[in-house]
Design a protein around this motif. Sequence first.
Motif, mmCIF file in Angstrom:
data_model
loop_
_atom_site.group_PDB
_atom_site.id
_atom_site.type_symbol
_atom_site.label_atom_id
_atom_site.label_comp_id
_atom_site.label_asym_id
_atom_site.label_seq_id
_atom_site.Cartn_x
_atom_site.Cartn_y
_atom_site.Cartn_z
ATOM 1 N N UNK A 121 0.818 -1.210 0.000
ATOM 2 C CA UNK A 121 0.000 0.000 0.000
ATOM 3 C C UNK A 121 0.846 1.251 0.000
ATOM 4 N N UNK A 122 2.119 1.066 0.115
ATOM 5 C CA UNK A 122 2.962 2.245 0.116
ATOM 6 C C UNK A 122 3.289 2.668 -1.298
ATOM 7 N N UNK B 13 2.009 11.807 -0.414
ATOM 8 C CA UNK B 13 1.088 10.682 -0.476
ATOM 9 C C UNK B 13 -0.135 10.860 0.414
ATOM 10 N N UNK B 14 -0.026 11.821 1.271
ATOM 11 C CA UNK B 14 -1.147 11.980 2.183
ATOM 12 C C UNK B 14 -2.182 12.893 1.581
ATOM 13 N N UNK C 99 -4.454 8.505 1.660
ATOM 14 C CA UNK C 99 -4.883 8.019 2.968
ATOM 15 C C UNK C 99 -4.209 8.880 3.999
ATOM 16 N N UNK D 286 -3.070 9.018 7.309
ATOM 17 C CA UNK D 286 -2.882 8.097 8.418
ATOM 18 C C UNK D 286 -2.662 8.776 9.741
ATOM 19 N N UNK D 287 -1.885 9.775 9.637
ATOM 20 C CA UNK D 287 -1.343 10.207 10.917
ATOM 21 C C UNK D 287 -2.116 11.326 11.557
#
Lengths: 232, 550
Positions: B242-243, B415-416, B302, B304-305
């Motif tokens: 997924x990365x 990517x975020x 996505x 995530x953080x």
Amino acid sequence: MECVVQGIIESQNNSHYMRHNNGVRLQHVEALQILLQGLCGVPKERVRVHELCLKSGPNLGVVPSEVRLLCDLAQPTPSWTVRHVGGAMRGAGAEQISVLVRTIVESKVGHNVLRFFYSLGYKLDHELLKEGFVFRFQRGAQITVTVTSANKMPKLYATDEAVPVTPGIQLVEITAPAAAENYSEVVAAVSSFCEYLAPLLHLSKPGVSMGIVPTAAAAAASLMSNSGAKTL
Amino acid sequence: MESTGGAVPNQGQQPQPPAAGDAAVQPPPKAERLNAVLQQQLNLESVKTRAIGLYKAISRILEDFDAYARSNTTPKWQDILGQFSMVNMELFNIVEDIKKVSKAFVVCPKNVNAENAAILPVMLSSKLLPEIEAEDNAKREQLLYGLTNLPVHMQIEKLKGRIDMIETACEAAEKVIADARKAYGLGSRQGPTLVPTLDKVQAAKIQEQENLLRAAVNFGEGLRIHTDQRHLPSSLPSHLVDVLTFGDGTQNFGDNSGVYTKNTPSFSSNTVSTQGAVMQTPGTQLMGRPAPSPSGVTGTASFDNASTPPLPYANSPRSSTNMMNTPSPQQQTQQQQQRQKMMQIPQQHQQQLHAQQQLRQSPSPGVLGQSTMSQLNDIQGQTQQKFQQVPGQHQMQYSQPLSQQQFQNRQLQSPHMQHNIAQNQINQGNQLRSHLSQFSGAMNSALFNAAQSSPNSQMLTNMSATMQSQSLLPRMQFYNMAGGHPQRNHPSQIINDQMFGMNASNPANMVAMQQQQHGPQGGFGTIPTSNQNLQPGMVNFPQQRQQNQQ
């Protein structure tokens, strides 16, 4: 900062070095594990780390910088760490001590870190898969002893197809975090711990290669036999 | 009778094997030496003592017998037998000891009387005792076997020959024993002195392997795959799946070269296609998704953080009051990290980025950091500014509006990408467009002036102040550059320190920083504040502005 020493130890694949032992396969690595277990008093932890080394291109700065991303695959959910290795301490004082003291910056990161660094313009320089075990304990300093076999991947990212770089030899690395104020104590702690491992392996600064210890076979044999006798 | 065991000076009185062949016999010794030798063999004093003791024991037993006989009692036979055996044992020992040296002694009676008259001649006789005589005969027989018929000198020579042979054999045996001792490490009572050494071939092999290993681990030698051979495998390991994968397929991450061109045509809305891809990162196909709709942009992003607070933020309590809030530590550290790395964004990218006059959304803190860094690096000739939004909230990025602006939501290379893009972005963008031109000139000059000053926190503060001095639409959420804001000072200082104080490990950063001073325009000094400016509420901006303009 951290203090670090490295050494090598023969592993089981080294069958042709065992000939002089009349075919008895001495597991040096296992012997080392037994010794460490006795010295540290903590159980070993498995290690499986996919290390990606990224380098910045010439257009990203005057000096290309290098950053290492470590993905811990031993846990059910992989966790990533970013690590930047700085310069080592130099000078007459540094020559005298037997461990390498260098600056290090390390941090846990999210799993998109790889994508992020690619976005920044970093490129993959090389990757490595390290498999083995690690002991973490406190003995004058927080010491981490890692015994791993370094594996290279024939294809990009193919961690499942990794083969050892040197089949018969594994790397032993001892590190301990240090600060500028207390690094001399940490150095002393690491050095004294290394003496315990002297029968089995030579430990030296990462750039210096020392070979294997001639008494390693005998020491390994005695370690293995002792342990065999005690298991009832 | 008294037997005097004295040192006999001349052993010749005793019968000896033929002296001719018996070189082993001691030569007639002197009195003192023999005495010393005899002393070792038999301590005469002790013999005397023992004899006396034995005599006393026997006499005691005899007395006991007398008493039994007189008292007419039956003695305890067990005790008597025991005593008897003791006496017998002692006598036997004494006789044995004397027998060993009997050859050196001769009985020399001092006087004759009735007691010893009968035995004296036997004692004085030179004849060997029968046992000794038999022993001597047997030995002689053995030695002279086969030689008795030869003349004496021949016998002598043959015996000498035999002696020599025995001597050489003994020497050879000694040598073998000594060699074996050395070989097995037993020699001379010092323990094993032999350390097993590896032969040179093995040692060389091991040395070579060790060098390989150390080089591989420390420097990556031997692990580099040539760029031609670098293509993503068909199946990525799970931790990379997924990365690295994107919705639109995979790209070669190891090679930046082809990416720019690849993504260029996908910029549909990019009318200012100066350099093709804008802020391209290798493989980032998100850049190429020109989805104008807010939702479309965040295809695979996505987040995530950072937590994703719901949209819209204009009226949320957060947005209203917390423009200055420090973000979550996660975001903050991430952004800090990213900022450090952002220092190295190529200037090319900056230019490209700013050449695209499009509104962008970059919800992730990573993007936030990127754009701020890019702005900082952008001093060198950029005429655009960027605003960023805090992740999780409305975020809009403005590039410096040129004549044709096309409002497009675009994702930066991070990517975020957040999914929750502002709903009314397009509307806002349209509004913004008109307003961007307001401060285009002013902003540029302000930033340029700010950038000319030394790169320290002041610059950031100045820049932020200048930024805030611009009037903005209520709905626009700007990057709050409030470096002067009390709440922000701390993180901004931190960031400043990181940015400007990183001398040891990151010379590139410093250089980048220095380079920034030369640009005609400053990017926002919003880096330190980017973390905190996630609270867009345009409503608050005026408030902030006032606050920051203290």
